[in-house]
Structures are given as C-alpha cells and as structure tokens.
Scaffold this motif. Structure first.
Motif, PDB file in Angstrom:
ATOM      1  N   ARG A 133       0.840  -1.207   0.000  1.00 36.42           N
ATOM      2  CA  ARG A 133       0.000   0.000   0.000  1.00 36.42           C
ATOM      3  C   ARG A 133       0.872   1.253   0.000  1.00 36.42           C
ATOM      4  NH1 ARG A 133      -3.663  -2.657   3.491  1.00 36.42           N
ATOM      5  NH2 ARG A 133      -2.591  -1.777   5.288  1.00 36.42           N
ATOM      6  N   ARG A 137       1.294   3.905  -3.317  1.00 38.35           N
ATOM      7  CA  ARG A 137       0.611   5.198  -3.117  1.00 38.35           C
ATOM      8  C   ARG A 137       0.956   6.137  -4.264  1.00 38.35           C
ATOM      9  NH1 ARG A 137       1.201   6.147   2.820  1.00 38.35           N
ATOM     10  NH2 ARG A 137      -0.461   4.640   2.969  1.00 38.35           N
ATOM     11  N   SER A 165      -4.039  -4.386  -5.557  1.00 41.45           N
ATOM     12  CA  SER A 165      -5.376  -3.912  -5.149  1.00 41.45           C
ATOM     13  C   SER A 165      -5.906  -4.736  -3.981  1.00 41.45           C
ATOM     14  CB  SER A 165      -6.344  -3.972  -6.336  1.00 41.45           C
ATOM     15  OG  SER A 165      -6.693  -5.322  -6.637  1.00 41.45           O
ATOM     16  N   TYR A 168      -5.760  -3.723  -0.241  1.00 40.93           N
ATOM     17  CA  TYR A 168      -6.786  -2.861   0.364  1.00 40.93           C
ATOM     18  C   TYR A 168      -7.934  -3.738   0.821  1.00 40.93           C
ATOM     19  CZ  TYR A 168      -4.186   0.930  -1.734  1.00 40.93           C
ATOM     20  OH  TYR A 168      -3.173   1.810  -2.072  1.00 40.93           O
ATOM     21  N   ASP A 169      -8.493  -3.358   1.969  1.00 38.59           N
ATOM     22  CA  ASP A 169      -9.482  -4.242   2.589  1.00 38.59           C
ATOM     23  C   ASP A 169     -10.858  -4.150   1.941  1.00 38.59           C
ATOM     24  OD1 ASP A 169      -7.976  -3.519   5.768  1.00 38.59           O
ATOM     25  OD2 ASP A 169      -7.736  -5.278   4.467  1.00 38.59           O
ATOM     26  N   SER A 170     -11.229  -2.930   1.519  1.00 36.94           N
ATOM     27  CA  SER A 170     -12.614  -2.770   1.082  1.00 36.94           C
ATOM     28  C   SER A 170     -12.683  -2.646  -0.432  1.00 36.94           C
ATOM     29  CB  SER A 170     -13.245  -1.535   1.733  1.00 36.94           C
ATOM     30  OG  SER A 170     -12.647  -0.380   1.190  1.00 36.94           O
ATOM     31  N   GLU A 173     -12.060   0.917  -1.802  1.00 36.27           N
ATOM     32  CA  GLU A 173     -10.628   1.265  -1.810  1.00 36.27           C
ATOM     33  C   GLU A 173      -9.922   0.602  -2.985  1.00 36.27           C
ATOM     34  OE1 GLU A 173      -9.860  -0.006   2.283  1.00 36.27           O
ATOM     35  OE2 GLU A 173      -8.928   1.957   2.632  1.00 36.27           O
ATOM     36  N   ARG A 174     -10.269  -0.644  -3.248  1.00 34.42           N
ATOM     37  CA  ARG A 174      -9.639  -1.364  -4.374  1.00 34.42           C
ATOM     38  C   ARG A 174     -10.022  -0.670  -5.683  1.00 34.42           C
ATOM     39  NH1 ARG A 174     -10.266  -6.195  -1.227  1.00 34.42           N
ATOM     40  NH2 ARG A 174     -12.374  -6.603  -1.944  1.00 34.42           N
ATOM     41  N   TYR A 175     -11.259  -0.317  -5.788  1.00 30.51           N
ATOM     42  CA  TYR A 175     -11.740   0.351  -6.999  1.00 30.51           C
ATOM     43  C   TYR A 175     -10.985   1.652  -7.236  1.00 30.51           C
ATOM     44  CZ  TYR A 175     -14.995   2.456 -10.314  1.00 30.51           C
ATOM     45  OH  TYR A 175     -15.547   3.054 -11.426  1.00 30.51           O
ATOM     46  N   ASP A 176     -10.877   2.432  -6.152  1.00 33.11           N
ATOM     47  CA  ASP A 176     -10.186   3.735  -6.279  1.00 33.11           C
ATOM     48  C   ASP A 176      -8.737   3.538  -6.681  1.00 33.11           C
ATOM     49  OD1 ASP A 176     -11.942   5.346  -3.490  1.00 33.11           O
ATOM     50  OD2 ASP A 176     -12.474   5.071  -5.615  1.00 33.11           O
ATOM     51  N   PHE A 177      -8.133   2.533  -6.109  1.00 32.46           N
ATOM     52  CA  PHE A 177      -6.722   2.258  -6.423  1.00 32.46           C
ATOM     53  C   PHE A 177      -6.573   1.919  -7.911  1.00 32.46           C
ATOM     54  CE2 PHE A 177      -2.461   0.855  -6.102  1.00 32.46           C
ATOM     55  CZ  PHE A 177      -2.351  -0.354  -6.778  1.00 32.46           C
ATOM     56  N   ASN A 180      -7.093   4.914 -10.140  1.00 33.40           N
ATOM     57  CA  ASN A 180      -5.923   5.797 -10.070  1.00 33.40           C
ATOM     58  C   ASN A 180      -4.792   5.258 -10.948  1.00 33.40           C
ATOM     59  OD1 ASN A 180      -4.522   7.997  -9.110  1.00 33.40           O
ATOM     60  ND2 ASN A 180      -3.601   6.809  -7.427  1.00 33.40           N
TER      61      ASN A 180
END
Lengths: 206, 414
Positions: A133, A137, A165, A168-170, A173-177, A180
């Motif tokens: 993570r 970043r 991805s 990330y736990d949720s 969060e994975r989607y956002d990663f 990005n």
C-alpha cells in the motif's frame, strides 16, 4: 520483528544472479506455494544493514527439466514415492525472475532502478500488504514496468495492479486504487491507444 | 591431433555391413534356439545330462537348472505377482576416482550412493553417500610396491557397495525387530553380477577382498534380505550353452563339443528370451556351472550358490535383464515372485528407459563428475600447501593440459 514461521511464509527464495534491472532467485520445488505468483511484489536487501531494499515484481517462474524427469513423465503413472523423491530429494530448482521497479532507502520509496544489485544467496521476501500500500501510493513504478524489455509488460502490469489492489481491505478502496493506476497508465500510453485499451481491459474492476 | 573421421568413416560403413550380415544369419539360429527351449520340458532328463557333463567334462560353463528340489521347468515363462507391500528396497552403486601417478599426490576415492525406498508407504525415500578417500601408502600399492591398478580399485568399490547394502539391510532388520514391527521384506539391489571372480593376477589382495565380499553376502543373508544383482543388457550365452548340451547325444558330450554352441553359436541368452518372454515374464531360475560357483558351495554352503533368471522388463518391446540371486533367495518361491514384480514396478517408473529407478538414483548419488574431481584435486593441493609442501603435477600431465586447453584468439595491432 517477524516470527520465524512468518518469515518462512514470506520467503520467496534466494538470489542466484542479479543486476540493477532485476534478479533471479531460486527455491526448492517443494517450497513453491501461493507466495511465488506472477505479478507478486517482492523485496530484497541491497546493503548490509537492510536499510536499503530493492523492490521488484515476479515476471517469470521457471522449472528446468532434466533427462530423468523426462523419462518419468513418459511412464504410465508416477507413484507418490517417486514424486516425493523428485521434489524433496533431487531438489529440482525453481527459478523465479524479478524485475526491479523501485527501492526503499532509509524509509523512503524511490521509483527508479536501485543503486546496486543484491548479493548472491540474499533472501527475497514477499512484500506485506502494508508495504505494498505504501509503495503503490505513488504510481510512478508503472513507467518502469511498461518500458521493460524481454518480458510481457502489459500482462505483468495488470497482474501486479490486481495483486496490489488486494492489499486494500474494502471494495471501494480497491476500486479507487485501480482507477488511479488506470489514469496513470493512460498518461503513459496516450501515444498507443490500442495498447492502453488492452491494459485497461485487464485491470478493469469487475 | 584429433580423430580423423575421414579415415574412420569407411571402417564404420564396413562395420555396419558386418553387423547387418551377422544379424541376418542369426535369425535361423535364434529360431532353432527357441525351438529347443520350447521342447525342453523333461526336467529329469535335463538333470541327468547335467550330472553326466559334470562327471565327465571339465570345460562346461553353461547353465543348469536350479538344484533339486528348487528346480523349475527350464522352458517356463513366469508371470509377475503383486508388488510386495510394505517392503523396503535398498539400492547401492559406486563411483571412483582412480589413483593418478601424475597428480600432485597419490590417492583414490570411492563414493558409494545408497537409495532406500519404502514400497507401499507414503514415506520419503532416503538418500545417502559415503565418500572414502584412500591415501595411506599401504592401500595404494600392491605387495610388489607398484601402484594398484584400476581393476583393484573397481573391486574395492564393488565390495564397498555390497558391504553398504548389507549394513543398511542389517540396520532395517534390527530396527524392525527392536520396534516389534511386522517384518517387511527387505530387498537389496546391486548393480552388476553377484557371481564374482577375484583374479589374483589383476587384483591386489584378491583373497582378502573375496573374503570381505562373502562376509557382506553373509550379512545380507543374516538380515533376511532378498539380495539381487541386476544386469542390464546381459551378454551371456549360458542358457544357449545348456540348449546346445541338451542337443548332443550322450556319447557326444565331451570337452570339444561344449567348447562352442554348435548350430546356435552366436545367439545370446538375451536374444533368446527377447523372443521367448512376453513383457513382464521371467524365465526359470538357472545356476551357472562354473568353478567359482562350485567353490561357493564348498566354502560357504549351498545357499551361496549364485543363480539367475532373465526377465523381460519392457512394456511393449523386449528389454531383457538378467537378475542374479543367491540360492537362499532362489529356493524361496515367494521371495523370487516378489523380487520379480518389484523389479518390474521399479523399471516401469522410468517410462521408456526401463531400468530400476532405485539403481538410477543410487548411481546419480554415487557419480563424481569431472568438475568435482578437479575440485578435489585442488582441495588436496591447498591442503598440501597448508602443510608446507609444494604440490606439483608431472610434466606429462601439465603438457597434456597445455595441448588440450581451449584455444583463444589474439589480435595484433588493435
């Protein structure tokens, strides 16, 4: 400090040969488990006190054959005793190939090639989810992967991003990663839309 | 100067034509041999003929049926039974570095590879090696002070292999007894013949080595092991000699007549059984009518007479192996049946190249490659220097190294 059992779980192998662009490490075939995946993030010390570590991605896993193994596969079946013997006694080496995508120095991450390669027989470990993570970043490492030669850069990038991805736990969060990373990839591949489309397809969140 | 292939190629072509012609003329002889084997079903008459030849002829070296009451019809083709489970199979093989009088120091190395597999059990097979470096002067020279020959080193290696097998068999038997386990059969597999001749003219300390060999066999016997020697691609024609003997009339049995195999001369036992045995089948048990075997019986007892059988280890094509066994195994029908099926199972592991897997692994463990030999030489040199000696190789060896070394190119004026 990691307990010995946890250390063993994170151990990928030991360095066989290395350069600043990447390294190969070896492991016993009996020690291959879920750690040695295509696209996995690994790390290896490049100085004595471990304050500097190269960071890489596994891009190939090779198991060499030998004449005896070739004869064994020609048999109607391979009994368990022979399989055990081949895997545990004959120590068929597995070579895991890694490409460098950055390095850690005194607590800070850098997104270019490490200053020196690791020494032979140095332990190579999987990065923990926290480490992944932190490293991802910033997405500058994507450039190094896309520009790599003699590997499958698009597939490797996709595998690595999907792998990262899951640190990330949720789901959000994975989607956002992934979004990005997709934006960064689009910037780097703006000149090659066909290739960009392929890579984005591979990392598209389900 | 390297081999001039231009001078060899025509000789190779002549060799090919010779072998082809020989193979063609063998066809009829082979057919006759098969016919004679098929017809040889009067075991009583065969025993009588063997008694006649043993009483009257000194030069007969062919096969004989196994001694009564353990004999089998010589034209039998035995089918395999189930693989004995659980059982322990121990295989040993050896390798060596010969003494090099041109090296920095005189020594030889024996390396024994031992592979133990636990048949019918989910256990990791065990592997081990036993390297032994011999450098004491007394072990390097014969009684006349000359450096020992390669045959001597080979014989010492063979003894070491069998002794290692015996020690391992004894270890497992003791363990089973100590743990009060149900005794599983122990098979001890040696690469090569069990009937050995220790020539005093070729081998230093031949008598001593022979005594050590039979001591190892006794230990195998005491451990209750099924001992066997496996010979891949056997070249013997002892069963052919028996068939030739059986074709003679009583008044024709003499030294001259048994010196050749008559109309079936040139056919080997392997040729015969390749035609006769279907895949998986074994021949009858025979003994070798030889002075060594006779001596074995006199010195060590009937259990130490060396017998043999042939087995077709091929799956589709014929691949004939010869298996030598001491008579303590030969007289035990169940042991022979188990050995037969176990060998087939071992050979089947390797797909096309049918050879017992355990022996392949033992050989792999024993093998000392040229790089390792070179490293050992270097270790010896370094140790000599540590001991303030100046290790030097002979001028002959150094010159060979210079002439055989890889050549490099050099450029001028660049």
């Amino acid at each position: 400090m990691m307990s010995p059992s946890l250390q063993a779980e994170y151990l990928v192998g030991r360095v066989l040969r290395a350069s600043t662009t990447g390294f190969d490490c070896g492991a016993r075939s009996s020690h291959i488990n879920g750690s040695q995946n295509f696209g996995a993030f690994v790390t290896v010390p490049i100085n004595d006190d471990g304050s500097q570590r190269a960071i890489g991605l596994i891009y190939a896993i090779r198991i060499d054959d030998d004449p005896l193994a070739r004869e064994l596969v020609m048999a109607a079946s391979v009994d368990n005793s022979t399989l055990l013997d081949q895997r545990e006694n004959r120590m068929v080496p597995v070579e895991i190939c890694v490409i460098n995508i950055g390095y850690l120095s005194d607590g800070a991450y850098f997104y270019n090639l490490p200053p020196r390669p690791p020494m032979s027989l140095t332990e190579v470990d999987l990065m923990t989810t926290d480490q992944i993570r932190q490293f991802t970043r910033q997405t500058d490492f994507i450039r190094l992967v896309l520009n790599a030669r003699d590997i499958q850069p698009d597939e490797l990038l996709a595998a690595a991003l999907v792998y990262a991805s899951y640190s990330y736990d949720s789901e959000p969060e994975r989607y956002d990663f992934l979004v990005n990373c997709g934006r960064r990839t689009a910037l780097l591949l703006s000149h090659d839309l066909k290739r960009l489309a392929r890579v984005l397809d591979l990392i598209r969140p389900v | 100067m390297s081999l001039e292939f231009a001078k060899v190629i025509t000789q190779v072509e002549r060799m090919g034509r010779y072998l082809s012609h020989r193979a063609t003329s063998m066809t009829d002889r082979l057919a006759l041999a098969v016919e004679r084997l098929t017809a040889a079903d009067d075991l009583e008459a065969i025993h009588a003929r063997i008694k006649l030849v043993r009483d009257s002829v000194s030069g007969y070296r062919g096969a004989a049926p196994a001694p009564l009451p353990f004999d089998e019809p010589i034209n039998m083709a035995g089918t395999p039974a189930d693989v004995p489970q659980p059982s322990v199979l121990i295989a040993a093989d050896g390798s060596q570095i010969y003494p090099d009088p041109h090296g920095a120091a005189l020594y030889y190395l024996l390396n024994i590879g031992l592979f133990t597999t636990f048949v019918g059990q989910e256990r990791l097979p065990l592997q081990a090696t036993q390297p032994t470096l011999e450098y004491v002067q007394e072990s390097l020279v014969d009684k006349d002070g000359r450096t020992i020959t390669n045959p001597t080193v080979n014989t010492r290696r063979t003894i070491a292999e069998v002794a290692t097998l015996a020690a391992q068999a004894w270890h497992y038997r003791t363990m089973m007894n100590t743990l009060h386990e149900v005794p599983a059969p122990i098979f001890a597999l040696h690469d090569g013949a069990l009937l050995k001749f220790f020539s005093p003219t070729e081998v230093a300390d031949a008598l001593q080595l022979e005594a050590e060999y039979y001591a190892a066999l006794r230990k195998l016997h005491d451990a209750g092991a099924v001992a066997a020697g496996y010979i891949d691609r056997p070249r013997s024609s002892s069963v052919i000699s028996l068939l030739h003997l059986l074709s003679l009339r009583d008044d024709e049995v003499n030294d001259a007549a048994v010196r050749t195999n008559g109309e079936i001369e040139g056919v080997s036992d392997a040729d015969l059984f390749a035609r006769y045995l279907a895949p998986g089948q074994r021949s009858a048990i025979f003994t070798q009518n030889s002075p060594q075997n006779r001596d074995n019986v006199i010195k060590h007892g009937a259990d130490y007479e060396i017998a043999f059988f042939y087995v077709n280890v091929g799956a589709f094509d014929a691949q004939i192996a010869r298996v030598e066994i001491p008579m303590w195994v030969g007289k035990d029908r169940r042991a022979v049946a188990s050995l037969h099926s176990l060998l087939l199972a071992q050979c089947a592991i390797q797909g096309r190249r049918r050879y017992p897997y355990a022996l392949t692994r033992a050989d792999e463990l024993a093998f000392v490659n040229p790089a390792e030999k070179h490293q050992l030489d270097e270790l010896v040199r370094v140790e000599m220097m540590r001991q303030n000696m100046q290790p030097e190789r002979s001028n002959k060896l150094e010159s060979k190294g210079l002439a055989r070394a890889d050549k490099r190119s050099h450029q001028l004026g660049v």
